[in-house]
Design a protein around this motif. Structure first.
Motif, PDB file in Angstrom:
ATOM      1  N   ALA A  62       0.839  -1.206   0.000  1.00  0.00           N
ATOM      2  CA  ALA A  62       0.000   0.000   0.000  1.00  0.00           C
ATOM      3  C   ALA A  62       0.871   1.253   0.000  1.00  0.00           C
ATOM      4  N   PHE A  63       1.933   1.258   0.788  1.00  0.00           N
ATOM      5  CA  PHE A  63       2.844   2.407   0.813  1.00  0.00           C
ATOM      6  C   PHE A  63       3.601   2.521  -0.508  1.00  0.00           C
ATOM      7  N   LEU A  64       4.020   1.384  -1.053  1.00  0.00           N
ATOM      8  CA  LEU A  64       4.796   1.392  -2.290  1.00  0.00           C
ATOM      9  C   LEU A  64       3.982   1.936  -3.453  1.00  0.00           C
ATOM     10  N   TRP A  65       2.687   1.591  -3.490  1.00  0.00           N
ATOM     11  CA  TRP A  65       1.818   2.025  -4.580  1.00  0.00           C
ATOM     12  C   TRP A  65       1.069   3.317  -4.263  1.00  0.00           C
ATOM     13  N   ASP A  66       1.496   3.986  -3.179  1.00  0.00           N
ATOM     14  CA  ASP A  66       0.918   5.284  -2.796  1.00  0.00           C
ATOM     15  C   ASP A  66      -0.597   5.181  -2.592  1.00  0.00           C
ATOM     16  N   LEU A  67      -1.010   4.133  -1.886  1.00  0.00           N
ATOM     17  CA  LEU A  67      -2.428   3.949  -1.550  1.00  0.00           C
ATOM     18  C   LEU A  67      -2.590   4.026  -0.037  1.00  0.00           C
ATOM     19  N   LEU A  68      -2.104   5.118   0.540  1.00  0.00           N
ATOM     20  CA  LEU A  68      -2.088   5.244   1.993  1.00  0.00           C
ATOM     21  C   LEU A  68      -3.493   5.237   2.592  1.00  0.00           C
ATOM     22  N   TYR A  69      -4.482   5.713   1.836  1.00  0.00           N
ATOM     23  CA  TYR A  69      -5.838   5.747   2.373  1.00  0.00           C
ATOM     24  C   TYR A  69      -6.436   4.348   2.514  1.00  0.00           C
ATOM     25  N   LEU A  70      -5.756   3.336   1.944  1.00  0.00           N
ATOM     26  CA  LEU A  70      -6.242   1.964   2.078  1.00  0.00           C
ATOM     27  C   LEU A  70      -5.549   1.204   3.216  1.00  0.00           C
TER      28      LEU A  70
END
Length: 261
Positions: A62-70
């Motif tokens: 999630a952090f790597l793909w910049d999906l912090l809201y997930l």
């Protein structure tokens, strides 16, 4: 009716008997589960470590793909697959209950033997529920923030300072609580029952729901305790799950023994 005709009529399969339990039974299961973990901590730490590592990998993606809201919904949804990971812990408790000494080869052989059996279908159910969990999160994001999704930057501020964000949090937690309750009801007894007896996974889920319906106060109290323990354990980068998951797994086995006759 002739003797030959009578012998061809199959006997109806008897449904597992559901017992009523109370707080004392849960306390006894807690004590028994802790004793199992203390007796064979290596097994617990291994399966707890595997579970914690899986959570860390998911959050890292999630952090790597910049999906912090997930991150939060992923962490919450990851709890749903815990009963499947705990199958090895149920086997350790089962062997100890029978007076046998668990071995690594024996535990892994028991897990491997479940491949292609009903417990594999139950694992598919938990994975499917996790997928549904994430889809409902995406659906709610689209409903409250539009098809473009949540803003990549400053999303904590969007969540806590805007009407859309607060509504998203409220509805999301309500929907999540309902889905988590359904998952708990379907799985709390299913996995240990399938490991212990030759039943199909549909019957196992029905038995699990019957156990919850027959003991609503005790089982919902247990569910709240599990959620609290898992949430607390997940806070330090999932590392607390290394200990909490095995303890809860052993306790679940003994709770199953008290619930199902």
């Amino acid at each position: 009716m002739s003797e030959d005709t009578r012998t061809t009529v199959p006997l109806a399969r008897q449904e597992p008997v559901i017992r009523r339990i109370g707080r004392a039974d849960i306390v006894d299961a807690l004590s028994a589960g802790l004793r199992d973990f203390q007796a064979y901590p290596a097994f617990g730490l291994f399966f707890g470590g595997v579970y914690a590592l899986g959570g860390i990998v998911i959050l890292a993606c999630a952090f790597l793909w910049d999906l912090l809201y997930l991150v939060y919904p992923l962490a919450a949804g990851f709890v749903l697959v815990g009963p499947f990971v705990a199958v090895g812990l149920y086997e350790v408790s089962r062997l100890r209950e029978q007076g046998q000494v668990p071995s690594w080869s024996g535990v892994f052989r028991a897990i491997w033997a479940q491949g292609g059996k009903e417990i594999s279908w139950m694992a598919f159910v938990t994975i499917f529920l996790f997928i549904i969990w994430m889809y409902q999160v995406r659906l709610l994001i689209a409903l409250f923030f539009g098809l473009h999704g949540m803003p990549a930057g400053g999303f904590p501020g969007v969540l806590f300072t805007t009407p859309e964000g607060l509504a998203f949090l409220a509805v999301g937690h309500i929907v999540g609580a309902v889905l988590a309750t359904v998952t708990f009801s379907l799985t709390v007894v299913s996995f240990p029952l399938l490991l212990d007896r030759e039943v199909d996974f549909i019957s196992a889920m029905i038995t699990s729901v019957r156990a919850v319906v027959s003991n609503p106060a005790a089982m919902l109290g247990w569910a709240a305790f599990v959620v609290l323990m898992l949430f607390t354990a997940a806070l330090p980068a999932f590392l607390g799950l290394v200990v909490v998951l095995p303890v809860l797994g052993h306790i679940t086995w003994h709770l199953y023994r008290r619930l199902v006759g």
